[in-house]
Motif scaffolding. Sequence first.
Motif, PDB file in Angstrom:
ATOM      1  N   GLU A 176      42.165  63.388  16.703  1.00 54.13           N
ATOM      2  CA  GLU A 176      42.332  62.522  18.111  1.00 54.13           C
ATOM      3  C   GLU A 176      43.264  60.957  17.970  1.00 54.13           C
ATOM      4  O   GLU A 176      42.961  60.115  17.273  1.00 54.13           O
ATOM      5  CB  GLU A 176      41.243  61.785  18.504  1.00 54.13           C
ATOM      6  N   VAL A 177      43.712  60.791  19.362  1.00 53.95           N
ATOM      7  CA  VAL A 177      45.013  60.282  19.681  1.00 53.95           C
ATOM      8  C   VAL A 177      44.636  59.430  20.723  1.00 53.95           C
ATOM      9  O   VAL A 177      45.006  59.801  22.175  1.00 53.95           O
ATOM     10  CB  VAL A 177      46.619  59.868  19.032  1.00 53.95           C
ATOM     11  N   GLY A 178      44.613  58.186  21.105  1.00 56.06           N
ATOM     12  CA  GLY A 178      44.704  57.712  22.673  1.00 56.06           C
ATOM     13  C   GLY A 178      43.465  58.477  23.296  1.00 56.06           C
ATOM     14  O   GLY A 178      44.517  58.929  24.227  1.00 56.06           O
ATOM     15  N   GLY A 179      42.537  58.901  23.086  1.00 55.86           N
ATOM     16  CA  GLY A 179      41.423  59.435  24.092  1.00 55.86           C
ATOM     17  C   GLY A 179      41.935  61.104  24.219  1.00 55.86           C
ATOM     18  O   GLY A 179      41.817  61.764  24.697  1.00 55.86           O
ATOM     19  N   LYS A 237      42.837  65.311  21.948  1.00 59.41           N
ATOM     20  CA  LYS A 237      42.839  65.190  20.328  1.00 59.41           C
ATOM     21  C   LYS A 237      44.083  66.239  20.465  1.00 59.41           C
ATOM     22  O   LYS A 237      44.745  67.248  21.529  1.00 59.41           O
ATOM     23  CB  LYS A 237      41.085  67.037  20.651  1.00 59.41           C
ATOM     24  N   VAL A 261      48.091  57.456  10.889  1.00 53.51           N
ATOM     25  CA  VAL A 261      47.538  57.833  12.858  1.00 53.51           C
ATOM     26  C   VAL A 261      45.973  57.287  13.696  1.00 53.51           C
ATOM     27  O   VAL A 261      46.156  57.173  14.136  1.00 53.51           O
ATOM     28  CB  VAL A 261      47.313  59.218  13.091  1.00 53.51           C
ATOM     29  N   LYS A 262      44.998  58.068  12.860  1.00 55.38           N
ATOM     30  CA  LYS A 262      44.022  57.415  12.930  1.00 55.38           C
ATOM     31  C   LYS A 262      43.983  55.511  13.678  1.00 55.38           C
ATOM     32  O   LYS A 262      43.830  55.411  14.506  1.00 55.38           O
ATOM     33  CB  LYS A 262      42.400  57.923  12.279  1.00 55.38           C
ATOM     34  N   LYS A 263      44.449  54.977  12.138  1.00 50.17           N
ATOM     35  CA  LYS A 263      44.693  53.455  12.205  1.00 50.17           C
ATOM     36  C   LYS A 263      45.568  53.058  13.482  1.00 50.17           C
ATOM     37  O   LYS A 263      44.976  52.196  14.491  1.00 50.17           O
ATOM     38  CB  LYS A 263      44.437  52.606  10.899  1.00 50.17           C
ATOM     39  N   GLN A 268      46.511  54.963  16.086  1.00 53.65           N
ATOM     40  CA  GLN A 268      45.568  54.924  17.133  1.00 53.65           C
ATOM     41  C   GLN A 268      47.444  55.884  18.622  1.00 53.65           C
ATOM     42  O   GLN A 268      47.972  54.870  19.048  1.00 53.65           O
ATOM     43  CB  GLN A 268      45.445  54.490  18.603  1.00 53.65           C
ATOM     44  N   SER A 269      48.315  56.323  17.423  1.00 52.65           N
ATOM     45  CA  SER A 269      49.861  56.055  18.457  1.00 52.65           C
ATOM     46  C   SER A 269      50.288  57.104  17.216  1.00 52.65           C
ATOM     47  O   SER A 269      50.228  57.436  16.379  1.00 52.65           O
ATOM     48  CB  SER A 269      50.447  55.156  18.280  1.00 52.65           C
ATOM     49  N   LYS A 308      55.619  52.279  14.457  1.00 48.82           N
ATOM     50  CA  LYS A 308      53.925  51.774  14.847  1.00 48.82           C
ATOM     51  C   LYS A 308      52.407  52.849  13.320  1.00 48.82           C
ATOM     52  O   LYS A 308      51.243  51.924  12.889  1.00 48.82           O
ATOM     53  CB  LYS A 308      52.582  52.310  15.727  1.00 48.82           C
TER      54      LYS A 308
END
Length: 392
Positions: A71-74, A76, A326-328, A330-331, A336
């Motif tokens: 999950e990234v930015g809401g 999947k 990626v989880k941290k 969120q991009s 990033k």
Amino acid sequence: MMKRFITLLSLVLCAIVLLVISGPSQVRAADNVIKFGISTPLSGPAAAWGIPHKQAIELVFDEINATGGLEVGGKKYKLEVVAYDHKYVIAEGVQTVNRLIDKDEVKYISILGGAVAKANEEAVNEAGVLNLPLAYAEGLVSPKNPLTFHSFPSPPETTTFWKWVKEHHPEIKRLATISPNDDTGWWSIKVETQYTAQQGFETVSKEFFERGLTDFNPILLRILAQKPDIISVNAAPAGSVGLIIKQARELGFKGRFIHIGQVDTSVVAGIAGKENIEGMWVHGYVEQPLPEALKSWKERYTKKYGAWNATSIDFANPAFAFIAGVKKAQSLEPKKIAEALHTVDFDNLWGKAHFGGKDFYGISNQIIYAMPFSEVKDGVAQMIVQLSPPHN
């Protein structure tokens, strides 16, 4: 007519501008799929590294996909591995990475092999790709490579085991070392001999060999003439290590062998003979005892691939690090994710890991965790100690 042409031309120009604006600066995953590239040796003497490299990352990603994805930015996203075999040939390593970047348009890769990773530094940096390699090479972890996060302990970390050897086996004093004749081997021997000298060991022989060599007798005769107590095969792949040990024993060498890179001792034993690797010390390869987390990993790995490979334990690190970043962040932007990797602690199969090493490398892009070391007893690599790196 002219007005229509001007209007059409304006629309075309606007479209071009929008493409430029939304191009490289903004990463999008087509059809909610994140492609992760792997350039690794799936054949040849180093395949014992490359196969578990690919399989470990696939297994971690498959398990994430089974939960619905990352999950990234809401949203999947499914994780997809795109892997190519470079056979540990530098030219093919460059070709496979170029293909991953240009044709497959991946923004995240993992390269195995120091010489191959070094040959691709410029391509990785120019493309702005996040690289999570398993590779030994001087200068790879460096401020000049801000998007390269080395995901396996390197010689500056693993040499700490020599201190343990000195404390527990003071009878070992004379060291001979043999390694591949490339960036990986040069740096490995350089770091190892510097550290062992500080610990009071005497390096009596330093030899290099071309990858793919099968007759090590001329090199070994020079080494054995110096009467070493121990031979280090640091950075050599399992196929070469097996031949070195077999031929050294045939020439009468009775001392120990040590490999503090990463080597599958079951492959080595299959070539050299079980009795010939007795007492060998290795880093990063453990067959027993396995803690509960590793027992579970072994079961899942064996279920998926039909055969267990303990090298997969540490070679899963790129996948764990990527997911944590990626989880941290969120991009999906490599820069990033890189920023997040500088701050996030994450679980690997040995416990907690993070990226550090700034005091040694000048940048916190080297994975840090308690490292396992084993001794081969009755043909089995048995863990004897876990040691922290000499820097954080």
